[in-house]
Design an enzyme around this catalytic site. Structure first.
Site, PDB file in Angstrom:
ATOM      1  N   SER A 110       0.807  -1.338   0.056  1.00 42.70           N
ATOM      2  CA  SER A 110       0.090  -0.078   0.167  1.00 42.70           C
ATOM      3  C   SER A 110       0.744   1.157  -0.035  1.00 42.70           C
ATOM      4  O   SER A 110       1.981   1.324   0.612  1.00 42.70           O
ATOM      5  CB  SER A 110      -0.905  -0.096   1.266  1.00 42.70           C
ATOM      6  OG  SER A 110      -1.404   1.413   1.687  1.00 42.70           O
ATOM      7  N   TYR A 134      -2.206   5.697  -4.204  1.00 41.42           N
ATOM      8  CA  TYR A 134      -3.288   6.728  -4.220  1.00 41.42           C
ATOM      9  C   TYR A 134      -2.734   8.077  -5.108  1.00 41.42           C
ATOM     10  O   TYR A 134      -1.608   8.094  -5.149  1.00 41.42           O
ATOM     11  CB  TYR A 134      -3.474   7.093  -3.060  1.00 41.42           C
ATOM     12  CG  TYR A 134      -4.294   6.156  -2.075  1.00 41.42           C
ATOM     13  CD1 TYR A 134      -5.528   5.349  -2.500  1.00 41.42           C
ATOM     14  CD2 TYR A 134      -3.772   5.687  -0.756  1.00 41.42           C
ATOM     15  CE1 TYR A 134      -6.010   4.393  -1.816  1.00 41.42           C
ATOM     16  CE2 TYR A 134      -4.543   4.693  -0.052  1.00 41.42           C
ATOM     17  CZ  TYR A 134      -5.493   4.100  -0.703  1.00 41.42           C
ATOM     18  OH  TYR A 134      -6.230   3.065   0.072  1.00 41.42           O
ATOM     19  N   THR A 160      -5.593   2.729  -7.063  1.00 44.72           N
ATOM     20  CA  THR A 160      -6.841   2.575  -6.400  1.00 44.72           C
ATOM     21  C   THR A 160      -7.714   3.854  -6.602  1.00 44.72           C
ATOM     22  O   THR A 160      -7.446   5.064  -6.188  1.00 44.72           O
ATOM     23  CB  THR A 160      -6.782   2.202  -4.756  1.00 44.72           C
ATOM     24  OG1 THR A 160      -5.997   1.128  -4.744  1.00 44.72           O
ATOM     25  CG2 THR A 160      -7.940   2.388  -4.039  1.00 44.72           C
ATOM     26  N   LYS A 254      -8.200  -0.540  -9.444  1.00 45.45           N
ATOM     27  CA  LYS A 254      -8.733  -1.060  -8.144  1.00 45.45           C
ATOM     28  C   LYS A 254      -9.809  -0.219  -7.778  1.00 45.45           C
ATOM     29  O   LYS A 254      -9.709   0.965  -7.655  1.00 45.45           O
ATOM     30  CB  LYS A 254      -7.984  -1.440  -6.890  1.00 45.45           C
ATOM     31  CG  LYS A 254      -8.501  -2.004  -5.701  1.00 45.45           C
ATOM     32  CD  LYS A 254      -7.223  -2.602  -4.844  1.00 45.45           C
ATOM     33  CE  LYS A 254      -7.823  -3.003  -3.539  1.00 45.45           C
ATOM     34  NZ  LYS A 254      -8.374  -2.026  -2.425  1.00 45.45           N
ATOM     35  N   HIS A 278     -13.503  -1.626  -1.397  1.00 42.83           N
ATOM     36  CA  HIS A 278     -12.538  -1.366  -0.320  1.00 42.83           C
ATOM     37  C   HIS A 278     -12.858  -2.196   0.931  1.00 42.83           C
ATOM     38  O   HIS A 278     -12.810  -1.369   1.990  1.00 42.83           O
ATOM     39  CB  HIS A 278     -12.668   0.354  -0.184  1.00 42.83           C
ATOM     40  CG  HIS A 278     -11.336   0.692   0.290  1.00 42.83           C
ATOM     41  ND1 HIS A 278     -10.252   1.592  -0.785  1.00 42.83           N
ATOM     42  CD2 HIS A 278     -10.553   0.833   1.126  1.00 42.83           C
ATOM     43  CE1 HIS A 278      -9.613   2.026  -0.261  1.00 42.83           C
ATOM     44  NE2 HIS A 278      -9.294   1.399   1.068  1.00 42.83           N
TER      45      HIS A 278
END
Ligand code: FNR
Length: 381
Positions: A110, A134, A160, A254, A278
């Site tokens: 992440s 992100y 994402t 995603k 999520h």
């Protein structure tokens, strides 16, 4: 026999995690947005599907291996990107990546990991690494992260899309969950009740490892504040295309539920679309991943792979997702519970439970080849 050996199911690992983690940290993992309707639907809708076994089939040799984004995976699973894994177990990202490598599956790091891009790559060079990004307000910082991930041998970029702002997670608000943990009386008491977790926590500092050099974090911020400060709520399909074009390798998108969004992702060149809400942590009352899956599969029409995450808790859930058209699944909480319970062996346990459940289900359903499972395995009864 240890408690870990006795854990028969993912739900058992969750109970072990609950015993070891301070309450507010357990709830950060466990919780979702609002009333947690979508969180519950994710698991319930998969659980409600029924399977029709076929008998008289030679199932002596079985395989659950599949190709996922151009690489052979021993299981139809990928470890989902999850922020703060290092808060649940010291070196949590490395522990999870090692367990993924041992099980022959991919690991997705992440943006909000504790261990940095470089630390994970150096510690576990052999795992197939994905990096989840992100959209950040600071485009130069985002470019540096992409360059660091490429230089550290991450193969797949996971963008994402469902976090323009952070969802409103009631439990985290009630618990006043911050990073680092704010030493309020309630938190101190919770932590005092969990000495095993505390001992690990004192050994390994918790910070957002990928931001450290660029944006040193001071003070206590909730995840919502962290996201509001750093993430770009203005990112649109133009931004997505621009960022995707910077990556020299497969890009997966995603956080898609709407068929039209899936189509756009594929038009943009995505190698896979991940049907996900999520884990019910963003907007409550959106469709469960399982309910959204068939529409996305139809829209993608074989032009890219489709993965599902959200509520996958049993080997049979993975088979059901495959029956509805997913090529594979990502798992989030199931591996975090294993991690929080026992570190690397805990994640290994998560994966061995899934592997055994999938293998037994394939045998008893008369479907020895996972890749060939289709809708005919589902029953209306
Ligand atoms: C997440 N998820 C997530 N997703 C993402 O793209 N980037 C992230 O940093 C995080 N962080 C994160 C933290 C925690 C504690 C959880 C539980 C989840 C979402 C994750 O990738 C995945 O979509 C869900 O976890 C899937 O649902 P299940 O398997 O947890 O039901």
């Amino acid at each position: 026999m240890t408690a870990l050996d006795r854990a028969a199911s993912i739900a058992d690992l969750r109970r072990l995690a609950r015993r070891r983690l301070p309450r507010s940290i357990f709830e950060f993992i466990d919780g979702g947005a609002g009333d947690e309707r979508t969180l519950r639907d994710n698991a319930d809708h998969l659980a409600a599907l029924r399977l029709m076994p076929r008998v008289g089939v030679d199932v002596a040799a079985r395989s659950a291996a599949v190709d996922i984004v151009g690489r052979r995976s021993a299981l139809p699973l990928v470890l989902a990107p999850t922020g703060l894994a290092g808060l649940f177990w010291p070196g949590g990202e490395m522990a999870a990546a090692r367990a993924a490598q041992a099980a022959g599956i991919s690991f997705c790091l992440s943006t909000n990991s504790v261990a940095s891009i470089e630390e994970v790559a150096a510690a576990v060079p052999g795992v197939d690494r994905w990096f989840q990004l992100y959209f950040l307000k600071d485009e130069a910082l985002m470019d540096r992260m992409l360059a660091r991930a490429a230089a550290s041998g991450y193969r797949v970029l996971c963008l994402t899309l469902d976090l323009a702002v952070q969802g409103r997670r009631d439990r985290d608000i009630r618990n006043a969950f911050t990073v680092p943990l704010r030493p309020r009386l309630k938190t101190v008491l919770e932590v005092a009740l969990r000495p095993a977790w505390l001992a690990g926590f004192l050994r390994a500092p918790v910070r957002f490892g990928n931001f450290e050099a660029d944006a040193p974090q001071t003070g206590f911020s909730s995840m919502a504040q962290h996201v509001a400060k750093l993430c770009d709520a203005s990112a649109n399909w133009g931004t997505i295309a621009r960022v995707a074009a910077k990556w020299h390798g497969p890009v997966v998108i995603k956080g898609v539920l709407a068929p039209d969004d899936a189509r756009r992702a594929v038009d943009l060149g995505a190698a896979a679309v991940i049907v996900s809400n999520h884990g019910g942590r963003q907007l409550d009352h959106v469709p469960s991943a399982a309910a959204a899956l068939p529409g996305v599969v139809e829209a993608v029409a074989g032009r890219a792979q489709v993965l599902l995450d959200g509520g996958v808790r049993r080997g049979t859930d993975v088979i059901k997702a495959k029956a509805l058209g997913a090529d594979a699944c990502m798992i989030g909480r199931p591996f975090l519970w294993g991690l929080a319970a026992a570190g690397e062996p805990g994640v290994a346990r998560t994966l061995s439970i899934f592997a055994e459940e999938i293998a037994i289900a394939q045998a008893l359903l008369g479907r020895p080849d996972f890749a060939a499972i289709d809708r005919s395995v589902l029953s209306d009864l």
